[in-house]
Design an enzyme around this catalytic site. Structure first.
Site, PDB file in Angstrom:
ATOM      1  N   ASN A  14       9.620  -4.281  -3.594  1.00 45.22           N
ATOM      2  CA  ASN A  14       8.187  -4.619  -3.653  1.00 45.22           C
ATOM      3  C   ASN A  14       7.543  -4.008  -4.902  1.00 45.22           C
ATOM      4  OD1 ASN A  14       7.012  -6.129  -1.160  1.00 45.22           O
ATOM      5  ND2 ASN A  14       8.595  -4.761  -0.360  1.00 45.22           N
ATOM      6  N   LYS A  65       3.487  19.585   4.647  1.00 42.84           N
ATOM      7  CA  LYS A  65       2.997  18.305   4.108  1.00 42.84           C
ATOM      8  C   LYS A  65       1.798  18.551   3.188  1.00 42.84           C
ATOM      9  CE  LYS A  65       2.635  14.738   6.951  1.00 42.84           C
ATOM     10  NZ  LYS A  65       3.316  13.475   6.593  1.00 42.84           N
ATOM     11  N   HIS A 109       4.014  -3.877   5.804  1.00 46.93           N
ATOM     12  CA  HIS A 109       4.909  -3.601   6.931  1.00 46.93           C
ATOM     13  C   HIS A 109       5.577  -4.899   7.378  1.00 46.93           C
ATOM     14  CE1 HIS A 109       6.400  -1.369  10.370  1.00 46.93           C
ATOM     15  NE2 HIS A 109       6.127  -2.432  11.092  1.00 46.93           N
TER      16      HIS A 109
HETATM   17  C1  GRF Z   1       9.545  -3.470   3.044  1.00 47.15           C
HETATM   18  O1  GRF Z   1      10.126  -4.367   3.942  1.00 47.15           O
HETATM   19  C2  GRF Z   1       8.205  -3.029   3.529  1.00 47.15           C
HETATM   20  O2  GRF Z   1       7.590  -3.953   4.355  1.00 47.15           O
HETATM   21  C3  GRF Z   1       8.508  -1.775   4.308  1.00 47.15           C
HETATM   22  O3  GRF Z   1       9.589  -1.181   3.643  1.00 47.15           O
HETATM   23  C4  GRF Z   1      10.327  -2.164   2.959  1.00 47.15           C
HETATM   24  C5  GRF Z   1      10.470  -1.693   1.545  1.00 47.15           C
HETATM   25  O4  GRF Z   1      11.390  -2.464   0.836  1.00 47.15           O
HETATM   26  N1  GRF Z   1       7.354  -0.933   4.397  1.00 47.15           N
HETATM   27  P1  GRF Z   1      11.546  -2.271  -0.731  1.00 47.15           P
HETATM   28  O5  GRF Z   1      11.900  -0.802  -0.974  1.00 47.15           O
HETATM   29  O6  GRF Z   1      10.258  -2.654  -1.369  1.00 47.15           O
HETATM   30  O7  GRF Z   1      12.676  -3.166  -1.104  1.00 47.15           O
END
Ligand code: GRF
Length: 200
Positions: A14, A65, A109
């Site tokens: 992403n 944290k 998500h």
């Molecule tokens: C994605 O499917 C997103 O929805 C979730 O974690 C995954 C990350 O995938 N939060 P990438 O690291 O971007 O390939």
């Protein structure tokens, strides 16, 4: 141009999709920083290839944290980051970051929230024999995938659906939807231009 930071823990596909649309000019943003809690994650290589600075840390090197989020916050300030995009960052955010970036943190998500929050949403949808799943983009609060929903897109599960096929379908949507929504939010001034809520 708005300065954004992407937080990732894994492959960063992403993150890559966002980098790609910035390069083509479809997304008017400056990807100022990658924050990653997993040394060796592919996301770090993607940042390096695009000359995006990264802040890589391990939670175990900090007492709490609060301590590692203070370190992240210092980096965000250093790069003058205005908006945070979580893309596969596998940690809940604490008050340090949530307060400083109130209303300026989003997450993606791989399910139709509130269904299947938390880890392995794809596996959970398959195990539940759900007819539909999908993608949710939402603002981030202190809960596990509980913040206000911005957009959702559905995916139909076929009888022969596998983890791989569902993941492929979901990621295809994610890589298109996340840059689109980001563009929308960054150009909608009131979402991030209200400096009054910036606490740092
Ligand atoms: C994605 O499917 C997103 O929805 C979730 O974690 C995954 C990350 O995938 N939060 P990438 O690291 O971007 O390939």
């Amino acid at each position: 141009m708005k300065k954004i930071a992407v937080f990732a823990s894994g492959s960063g596909s992403n993150f890559q999709a966002i980098l790609d649309v910035v390069r083509t000019g479809e997304l008017a943003a400056d990807i100022s920083l990658l924050v990653c809690d997993k040394p060796g994650a592919l996301a770090i290589d993607r940042a390096r290839a695009d000359r995006v600075p990264s802040f890589v840390f391990q939670a175990k090197d900090y007492l709490s944290k609060e301590e590692y989020e203070k370190a992240i916050l210092a980096e965000l300030k250093r790069y003058d980051v205005e908006f945070i995009v979580l893309a596969g960052y596998m940690r809940l955010l604490g008050p340090t970051l949530l307060t400083a970036y109130q209303g300026r943190i989003i997450n993606i998500h791989p399910s139709l929230l509130p269904a299947f929050p938390g880890k392995d949403a794809i596996g959970k949808a398959l195990a539940a024999k759900a007819k539909w799943s999908g993608v949710t983009i939402h603002f981030v609060d202190e809960g596990m995938d509980t913040g206000p929903i911005i957009v959702q897109e559905r995916v139909k599960l076929e009888a022969k659906e596998t983890r791989e096929s569902l993941q492929r379908k979901i990621q295809r949507i994610e890589h298109k939807l996340y840059p689109e929504i980001l563009q929308m939010l960054l150009t909608q001034g009131d979402v991030i231009d209200d400096k009054k809520t910036r606490a740092y």
